[in-house]
Design a protein around this motif. Sequence first.
Motif, PDB file in Angstrom:
ATOM      1  N   TYR C 227       0.704  -1.251  -0.041  1.00  0.00           N
ATOM      2  CA  TYR C 227      -0.077   0.051  -0.062  1.00  0.00           C
ATOM      3  C   TYR C 227       0.874   1.108  -0.157  1.00  0.00           C
ATOM      4  O   TYR C 227       1.735   1.332   0.569  1.00  0.00           O
ATOM      5  N   PRO C 229       1.744   4.453   1.603  1.00  0.00           N
ATOM      6  CA  PRO C 229       1.886   4.686   2.978  1.00  0.00           C
ATOM      7  C   PRO C 229       1.407   6.174   3.223  1.00  0.00           C
ATOM      8  O   PRO C 229       2.214   6.925   3.879  1.00  0.00           O
ATOM      9  N   VAL C 230       0.429   6.652   2.616  1.00  0.00           N
ATOM     10  CA  VAL C 230      -0.178   7.969   2.900  1.00  0.00           C
ATOM     11  C   VAL C 230      -1.522   7.931   3.783  1.00  0.00           C
ATOM     12  O   VAL C 230      -2.582   7.390   3.296  1.00  0.00           O
ATOM     13  N   ARG C 233      -4.630   9.215   2.203  1.00  0.00           N
ATOM     14  CA  ARG C 233      -5.161   8.594   0.775  1.00  0.00           C
ATOM     15  C   ARG C 233      -4.362   7.167   0.645  1.00  0.00           C
ATOM     16  O   ARG C 233      -3.819   6.924  -0.319  1.00  0.00           O
ATOM     17  N   LEU C 234      -4.970   6.214   1.467  1.00  0.00           N
ATOM     18  CA  LEU C 234      -4.430   4.984   1.532  1.00  0.00           C
ATOM     19  C   LEU C 234      -5.117   4.135   0.809  1.00  0.00           C
ATOM     20  O   LEU C 234      -6.259   4.120   0.553  1.00  0.00           O
ATOM     21  N   ARG C 235      -4.306   3.652  -0.121  1.00  0.00           N
ATOM     22  CA  ARG C 235      -4.502   2.622  -1.308  1.00  0.00           C
ATOM     23  C   ARG C 235      -3.323   1.700  -1.782  1.00  0.00           C
ATOM     24  O   ARG C 235      -2.119   2.076  -1.444  1.00  0.00           O
ATOM     25  N   PRO C 236      -3.791   0.626  -2.155  1.00  0.00           N
ATOM     26  CA  PRO C 236      -2.852  -0.258  -2.692  1.00  0.00           C
ATOM     27  C   PRO C 236      -2.056   0.340  -3.768  1.00  0.00           C
ATOM     28  O   PRO C 236      -2.629   1.167  -4.638  1.00  0.00           O
ATOM     29  N   GLU C 237      -0.838  -0.318  -3.865  1.00  0.00           N
ATOM     30  CA  GLU C 237       0.016   0.235  -4.993  1.00  0.00           C
ATOM     31  C   GLU C 237      -0.461  -0.180  -6.322  1.00  0.00           C
ATOM     32  O   GLU C 237      -1.507  -1.025  -6.343  1.00  0.00           O
ATOM     33  N   ASP C 238      -0.332   0.407  -7.539  1.00  0.00           N
ATOM     34  CA  ASP C 238      -0.781   0.226  -8.578  1.00  0.00           C
ATOM     35  C   ASP C 238      -0.792  -0.997  -9.248  1.00  0.00           C
ATOM     36  O   ASP C 238      -1.464  -1.677  -9.896  1.00  0.00           O
TER      37      ASP C 238
END
Lengths: 254, 254, 254, 254
Positions: C227, C229-230, C233-238
Amino acid sequence: MIVKEGDTVYLRSKKNKFFIKVEKDKIFSTHKGNIDLNQLIGKKYGEIIETHKGEQFLILKPSLFEIILYGIKRNTQIIYPKDSAFITLKLGITDGMKVLESGIGSAGLTIVMANAVKPNGKIYSFEKEEKYIQQAYKNLQLANLEKYVEIQHKSLEEPLPENFFDAGFIDVREPWLYIKNIKNSLKNGANVGFLVPTTNQVSKVLESLQEENFLDIEVVELLERHYKPVPDRLRPEDRMVAHTGYLIFAKKGI
Amino acid sequence: MIVKEGDTVYLRSKKNKFFIKVEKDKIFSTHKGNIDLNQLIGKKYGEIIETHKGEQFLILKPSLFEIILYGIKRNTQIIYPKDSAFITLKLGITDGMKVLESGIGSAGLTIVMANAVKPNGKIYSFEKEEKYIQQAYKNLQLANLEKYVEIQHKSLEEPLPENFFDAGFIDVREPWLYIKNIKNSLKNGANVGFLVPTTNQVSKVLESLQEENFLDIEVVELLERHYKPVPDRLRPEDRMVAHTGYLIFAKKGI
Amino acid sequence: MIVKEGDTVYLRSKKNKFFIKVEKDKIFSTHKGNIDLNQLIGKKYGEIIETHKGEQFLILKPSLFEIILYGIKRNTQIIYPKDSAFITLKLGITDGMKVLESGIGSAGLTIVMANAVKPNGKIYSFEKEEKYIQQAYKNLQLANLEKYVEIQHKSLEEPLPENFFDAGFIDVREPWLYIKNIKNSLKNGANVGFLVPTTNQVSKVLESLQEENFLDIEVVELLERHYKPVPDRLRPEDRMVAHTGYLIFAKKGI
Amino acid sequence: MIVKEGDTVYLRSKKNKFFIKVEKDKIFSTHKGNIDLNQLIGKKYGEIIETHKGEQFLILKPSLFEIILYGIKRNTQIIYPKDSAFITLKLGITDGMKVLESGIGSAGLTIVMANAVKPNGKIYSFEKEEKYIQQAYKNLQLANLEKYVEIQHKSLEEPLPENFFDAGFIDVREPWLYIKNIKNSLKNGANVGFLVPTTNQVSKVLESLQEENFLDIEVVELLERHYKPVPDRLRPEDRMVAHTGYLIFAKKGI
């Protein structure tokens, strides 16, 4: 739209949900009170009906998605919406197409493809197990799509119309036995798909497709992960379906 | 079907593939020879054309799937077929429906939904960034679906028709700001979906949906894993797309 | 602990990171200034060193994890930490064990297993490609674990000590050719593992294990999803690694 | 190695498996006959014992992996081997380290970390729920690792030794409340990890780690997918664990 006798209706209160078939002179009982089904007939979808205890239910027309998951009777493992939606788009199935399917199983995929070819196309579904055909037909009726499907009690070993289908989807145990027959029945460039549960079957289908000069061969699987919809404790569900099947796609070459 | 001037055509030889637009008096050059596009016009899809060096190409009509992935010009991140196919089925979008969409972006989802509502339904697509609208319209034209879509240069803050839409899909940065407006525009029981890339956005959308008494709230993500299609060395591709977005679905309650 | 000549050191400022080998009379240049490596020698790990321009770097001892990912030189595809950590725990590798490995490759797994058997155990690593052995040995030296590994230039076709190993891990192209030999070299009940990239290889290994009456046969794959690490704006890597290999585990039966 | 009174033993026939504690003058009954446990004592691991009906069982020493999954009593959700193996390697935990842990829960992770720091290191495990401590201690005894763990009945709010730990792992509900305290207790450059089940918690931990200038912050999840080990019908299991927790890692900065 108006609720008619014979409709399958999705009743939804804040806490409860029911899929029921609307029949005359019947009472549907919930632990929040009874609903007289005669009173449902003639209501509009989107209106509210109350039980005799005053519990309110929205009267909803179930979507194809809901019919597939909650409405149809299953005699076989069905193809789930995550797969059937993708298959239908990937095969390019749209209005007017003639589509080969085998077998029909419980018609989970047939419903989605039939909805895509209407009003001018047709699904030609070949099912070798007679026992599945009657229920599959009832399931199509539930979705109001039976007139877009022609079911034949027939195996893929038997002759198929030549150069006839715009697309095809094959969900049988040994698809590699029929690849040549399937190929002849497809138009040039037509997309064909396969669902098989094991890697050994994938290998055998791939071999046959290569031998028969199919193009754009792909193998894909789709995984569907659900989250608990709790805003301040958002997290995936503990368990998920890990496998429904491998999807194989190809185009008939020259 | 016949190839016409202006068509986008998928040319496929055993080794090569090209998506080209058919224009008069043009030559298309490949390293296997040239194709005179005048000769393409009037051919049937599924027929073969040869380069001046004798390389054979199948003349194929690209599917919506191929138009989305290879045909349309992208000014924004598009919604991929794995998601757009699932969204369209999950929302129950079918012939005759009036569907709210915002924004239109590059029309990757719009194409799939427009194909599902035709011939009697319509997608009402609200896009607040004027710069995207022209290209989105061209992309719809490429898919021959522009007449099933009404694009408005408009934000979701502005008034929407009340109790009007049969379904909706929202792909904007802060959907929670507009949930009340969206709700008013939906019919009772109508399905609505959202795509957001971050978990923080998911939490905020869920909160708003709960406040507005939406029903059947779900959060889903779909993962698409490809395999190398080699029969005797079958294995997943080394890398995959790990995230496109979280999908949220709900139904307008009472 | 004190930094010595020959150590590999992880230098970390707020923005930059470097893995460097400490050599006498050398200058290490960064765009934030130079570091005289003589000044590193004798410092404690965890202390700070400054470049001549005043940029501060933490002096860190790289973990085995970091040595495997950033330190060792790779002549082959390595077994990644997600897999090597799981393999080592699943095989029950611990202090005092004698462990069979083949091949050693770049020693990515050997490092993890050697660390687990120390101080009283040993990894017996058989590598048939002579060209890998020297680099593998250097990689083990980098991790300071070379004395817990005995590398032999040898194929699994050759005789192995009988009833000798407490566990084994096999990462060769055709492991099924050697299952009988491997079995004889294991003690009763010893765990053995395999990594193979393709499903066809999995099937062949499973067949051999069944023929040789292995117990508790399992096939597993591990997927590692990162992910961004924000916090807001937490989200998986593309994108992610979709496949390293299938892991097979079994126990030698009676 | 010899079976002693008090050992936990893994008995494995071709078809059945049992984990049993070896006690004097007891009979263990299976549907294939009885085993007199007195006869187990003094046997070597890897030998065979027969029931009075002649069924053969291998006498095996369970691995840490098996102790964690099948041996320990769980009062809490445990950290599973796929995660505990990765955590231990990622944190760089090895012989001689002093490691902070909180809480201990059922000691599923503690067992793996204790095995990694032995013989010269120690796990300092702080557990604020007294009720878990006794069982956690028994679980460590089962794994024969209790002397490498110091359990304290203590919350992370209370003072910790300063600049003391070589690594740490935190599995509590609100880790962000203690980040400053944890940071002070770690040596410069020490790795620390966290497991939290929800995305909201991930965001909060990330925020605190950024505020306290931690370096190399990463968020990872591991998915473990099992296959049915059937050579000619190889396929993933139908269902899988979809979520155990998000793992967060960071290094104490300057």
